[in-house]
Design an enzyme around this catalytic site. Structure first.
Site, PDB file in Angstrom:
ATOM      1  N   CYS A  81      -0.142  -0.646   0.936  1.00  0.00           N
ATOM      2  CA  CYS A  81       0.246  -1.100  -0.397  1.00  0.00           C
ATOM      3  C   CYS A  81       0.602   0.126  -1.231  1.00  0.00           C
ATOM      4  O   CYS A  81      -0.081   1.147  -1.164  1.00  0.00           O
ATOM      5  CB  CYS A  81      -0.897  -1.861  -1.060  1.00  0.00           C
ATOM      6  SG  CYS A  81      -0.474  -2.479  -2.705  1.00  0.00           S
ATOM      7  N   CYS A 121      -4.373   1.138  -6.207  1.00  0.00           N
ATOM      8  CA  CYS A 121      -5.559   0.950  -7.047  1.00  0.00           C
ATOM      9  C   CYS A 121      -6.681   1.831  -6.487  1.00  0.00           C
ATOM     10  O   CYS A 121      -6.856   1.922  -5.272  1.00  0.00           O
ATOM     11  CB  CYS A 121      -5.985  -0.515  -7.030  1.00  0.00           C
ATOM     12  SG  CYS A 121      -4.699  -1.612  -7.625  1.00  0.00           S
ATOM     13  N   GLU A 156      -4.650  -7.627   8.465  1.00  0.00           N
ATOM     14  CA  GLU A 156      -5.809  -8.500   8.587  1.00  0.00           C
ATOM     15  C   GLU A 156      -5.524  -9.869   7.983  1.00  0.00           C
ATOM     16  O   GLU A 156      -4.735  -9.987   7.043  1.00  0.00           O
ATOM     17  CB  GLU A 156      -6.993  -7.887   7.830  1.00  0.00           C
ATOM     18  CG  GLU A 156      -7.485  -6.623   8.469  1.00  0.00           C
ATOM     19  CD  GLU A 156      -8.610  -5.972   7.676  1.00  0.00           C
ATOM     20  OE1 GLU A 156      -9.123  -6.612   6.733  1.00  0.00           O
ATOM     21  OE2 GLU A 156      -8.953  -4.837   8.017  1.00  0.00           O
ATOM     22  N   CYS A 188      -6.614 -16.449   3.999  1.00  0.00           N
ATOM     23  CA  CYS A 188      -6.171 -15.342   3.162  1.00  0.00           C
ATOM     24  C   CYS A 188      -5.168 -14.508   3.948  1.00  0.00           C
ATOM     25  O   CYS A 188      -5.497 -13.955   5.000  1.00  0.00           O
ATOM     26  CB  CYS A 188      -7.399 -14.505   2.776  1.00  0.00           C
ATOM     27  SG  CYS A 188      -6.989 -13.038   1.841  1.00  0.00           S
ATOM     28  N   CYS A 216     -11.697  -5.284   2.291  1.00  0.00           N
ATOM     29  CA  CYS A 216     -10.448  -5.633   2.953  1.00  0.00           C
ATOM     30  C   CYS A 216      -9.782  -4.360   3.454  1.00  0.00           C
ATOM     31  O   CYS A 216      -9.678  -3.369   2.748  1.00  0.00           O
ATOM     32  CB  CYS A 216      -9.540  -6.335   1.959  1.00  0.00           C
ATOM     33  SG  CYS A 216      -7.914  -6.649   2.604  1.00  0.00           S
ATOM     34  N   CYS A 248      -9.386   0.298  -4.026  1.00  0.00           N
ATOM     35  CA  CYS A 248      -8.939  -0.558  -2.919  1.00  0.00           C
ATOM     36  C   CYS A 248      -8.671   0.240  -1.654  1.00  0.00           C
ATOM     37  O   CYS A 248      -7.934   1.222  -1.680  1.00  0.00           O
ATOM     38  CB  CYS A 248      -7.686  -1.326  -3.338  1.00  0.00           C
ATOM     39  SG  CYS A 248      -6.981  -2.299  -2.004  1.00  0.00           S
TER      40      CYS A 248
HETATM   41  N1  SAH Z   1      -2.320  -6.868  -4.307  1.00  0.00           N
HETATM   42  C1  SAH Z   1      -2.785  -8.086  -4.828  1.00  0.00           C
HETATM   43  C2  SAH Z   1      -3.389  -9.003  -3.790  1.00  0.00           C
HETATM   44  C3  SAH Z   1      -4.241  -8.350  -2.746  1.00  0.00           C
HETATM   45  S1  SAH Z   1      -5.741  -7.599  -3.297  1.00  0.00           S
HETATM   46  C4  SAH Z   1      -3.763  -7.843  -5.963  1.00  0.00           C
HETATM   47  O1  SAH Z   1      -4.170  -6.723  -6.161  1.00  0.00           O
HETATM   48  O2  SAH Z   1      -4.067  -8.816  -6.664  1.00  0.00           O
HETATM   49  C5  SAH Z   1      -6.751  -9.031  -3.555  1.00  0.00           C
HETATM   50  C6  SAH Z   1      -7.995  -8.788  -4.379  1.00  0.00           C
HETATM   51  O3  SAH Z   1      -8.930  -7.961  -3.664  1.00  0.00           O
HETATM   52  C7  SAH Z   1      -7.713  -8.077  -5.701  1.00  0.00           C
HETATM   53  O4  SAH Z   1      -8.209  -8.791  -6.785  1.00  0.00           O
HETATM   54  C8  SAH Z   1      -8.430  -6.785  -5.518  1.00  0.00           C
HETATM   55  O5  SAH Z   1      -8.852  -6.315  -6.741  1.00  0.00           O
HETATM   56  C9  SAH Z   1      -9.569  -7.118  -4.583  1.00  0.00           C
HETATM   57  N2  SAH Z   1     -10.166  -5.937  -3.968  1.00  0.00           N
HETATM   58  C10 SAH Z   1      -9.563  -4.806  -3.572  1.00  0.00           C
HETATM   59  N3  SAH Z   1     -10.450  -3.902  -3.109  1.00  0.00           N
HETATM   60  C11 SAH Z   1     -11.661  -4.485  -3.204  1.00  0.00           C
HETATM   61  C12 SAH Z   1     -12.995  -4.056  -2.893  1.00  0.00           C
HETATM   62  N4  SAH Z   1     -13.237  -2.858  -2.380  1.00  0.00           N
HETATM   63  N5  SAH Z   1     -14.008  -4.922  -3.119  1.00  0.00           N
HETATM   64  C13 SAH Z   1     -13.772  -6.164  -3.616  1.00  0.00           C
HETATM   65  N6  SAH Z   1     -12.542  -6.605  -3.942  1.00  0.00           N
HETATM   66  C14 SAH Z   1     -11.492  -5.792  -3.747  1.00  0.00           C
HETATM   67 FE1  SF4 Z   2      -2.511  -3.068  -3.582  1.00  0.00          FE
HETATM   68 FE2  SF4 Z   2      -5.139  -3.113  -3.202  1.00  0.00          FE
HETATM   69 FE3  SF4 Z   2      -4.179  -2.777  -5.665  1.00  0.00          FE
HETATM   70 FE4  SF4 Z   2      -3.942  -5.188  -4.467  1.00  0.00          FE
HETATM   71  S1  SF4 Z   2      -5.847  -4.189  -5.037  1.00  0.00           S
HETATM   72  S2  SF4 Z   2      -2.352  -4.039  -5.571  1.00  0.00           S
HETATM   73  S3  SF4 Z   2      -3.660  -4.530  -2.320  1.00  0.00           S
HETATM   74  S4  SF4 Z   2      -3.903  -1.342  -3.940  1.00  0.00           S
END
Ligand code: SAH
Ligand code: SF4
Length: 359
Positions: free
Chosen positions: A113, A117, A93, A106, A345, A120
């Site tokens: 990934c 997390c 995306e 973005c 996302c 996520c």
């Molecule tokens: N992997 C990198 C960059 C991509 S994620 C990172 O983790 O920083 C970019 C941002 O989206 C991160 O700060 C992450 O915490 C946030 N994010 C992930 N899942 C989300 C969700 N369900 N709602 C809001 N923000 C989210």
């Molecule tokens: Fe990976 Fe999502 Fe964690 Fe960013 S927030 S490091 S994309 S698992």
């Protein structure tokens, strides 16, 4: 027959090496660079300052391509989201978030990934593969095409003025390609997005952060989400590998190299998990301990089907923000954009993948 070589994503040196193979001088590479990244052409026949003979040689051995647009949605607030597909069928995306007189694109760096997390959606999809430098740059090119910003305007009033590396994937797990791609995107003779307008977001892969400072010098955002190791490890298991002390030391090092810039700490507001005032106090203490020039970005959590968390209430988010500000740190709440199309996302990709499976 050999496969044709993709020109998008080659560094300047790599492009010059290809031209040398054809017996051409380095200035030809410079001319082609200008066509690719300043003019945005996708057809060798448009490169009118090259001889017909060279143009034919180029089209015999090389291609200039774009990721395929599988779907595009535009939200009522003009936020735009694309689902892009690469030659092997893999999809990511990309989002464009317009402001009054500028806007941020973005971009994604991986399919899936590996960081995993717990909040996520992309993390729940595991890792499929890294994107190539060309695939990372290609996303931005699709946005430029869509907004007709070719040739690249000389001034910085263009709509696609900023790039945030905050899409799918962990950029520091694909750092070589990310460095090549961001050097292309920031090249003054091409796409010309200045490094001050590029932000890379990482989950805190501490040992790789210094390279970002040395080789790119872009703005840094760190996904913190918790003020202590115990909580952070629960939310982000990667914290067991690179605990807060290492992440904060890497931030200190970053600020030594890339001076006079704040590091942005992203902090997702998860109801009853990390949104207490005590957490805010711990965050302030953490920043003071490491003397980091910091600002916070409080992110409303975007729930997705099957996830264990709920977003914090508006009141709680505002109280948290005020507490950080009392401690001396800016802590704006990120405005949720494109609510009607985005959701978390990774969701557009999942939804389309499901639909396509049913076909
Ligand atoms: N992997 C990198 C960059 C991509 S994620 C990172 O983790 O920083 C970019 C941002 O989206 C991160 O700060 C992450 O915490 C946030 N994010 C992930 N899942 C989300 C969700 N369900 N709602 C809001 N923000 C989210
Ligand atoms: Fe990976 Fe999502 Fe964690 Fe960013 S927030 S490091 S994309 S698992």
């Amino acid at each position: 027959m050999n496969e044709k070589i993709e020109l998008i994503g080659l560094s300047r040196d790599e492009l010059a090496a290809e031209l040398a193979k054809l017996g051409e001088k380095p200035f030809r590479a410079k001319q082609i660079w200008h066509w690719l990244y300043n003019q945005g052409v996708t057809d060798f026949s448009a490169m009118t300052n090259l001889s017909k003979d060279l143009r034919e040689k180029l089209s015999a051995g090389y291609v200039i391509s774009r990721p395929k647009v599988v779907a595009r949605q535009i939200s009522s607030d003009k936020t735009s989201k694309w689902l892009l597909e690469f030659a092997d069928g893999q999809r990511v995306e990309m989002v464009y978030i317009p402001e009054e007189d500028r806007g941020a694109v973005c971009i994604s760096t991986q399919v899936g990934c590996a960081v995993g997390c717990t909040f996520c959606h992309t993390g729940s999809q595991r890792i499929t593969r890294n994107l190539t430098a060309g695939e990372i740059v290609g996303q931005f090119l699709v946005a430029r095409d869509a907004y007709n910003e070719w040739p690249t305007p000389a001034n910085e009033t263009r709509f696609l003025s900023n790039v945030v590396v905050m899409g799918m994937g962990e950029p520091l797990h694909n750092l070589d390609n990310v460095i090549t791609a961001l050097k292309i995107i920031s090249d003054g003779e091409g796409l010309a997005v200045s490094k001050r307008r590029i932000t890379l977001s990482t989950s805190g892969i501490a040992p790789k952060m210094t390279r970002v400072a040395q080789e790119l010098g872009v703005k840094l955002a760190v996904s913190l989400h918790a003020p202590n190791n115990e909580l952070r490890s629960k939310i982000m298991p990667i914290n067991n590998k690179y605990p807060l002390e290492e992440v904060m030391q890497a931030c200190q090092e970053y600020q030594k190299i890339v001076t006079s810039r704040f590091i942005t700490f992203e902090y997702l507001m998860l109801d009853g998990i990390n949104d207490s005032l005590d957490c805010a106090h711990q965050l302030i203490a953490l920043m003071k301990k490491y003397k980091i020039g910091a600002k916070f970005n409080l992110i409303p959590f975007n729930p997705w089907p099957g996830c264990a968390y709920k977003p914090s209430s508006r009141n709680r988010v505002m109280a948290f923000s005020r507490e950080l500000e009392k401690g001396g740190y800016a802590a704006p709440v990120r405005v949720a954009r494109g609510q009607d199309i985005l959701a978390a996302c990774g969701q557009l990709k999942s939804k389309k993948d499901e639909e396509d499976k049913k076909k």
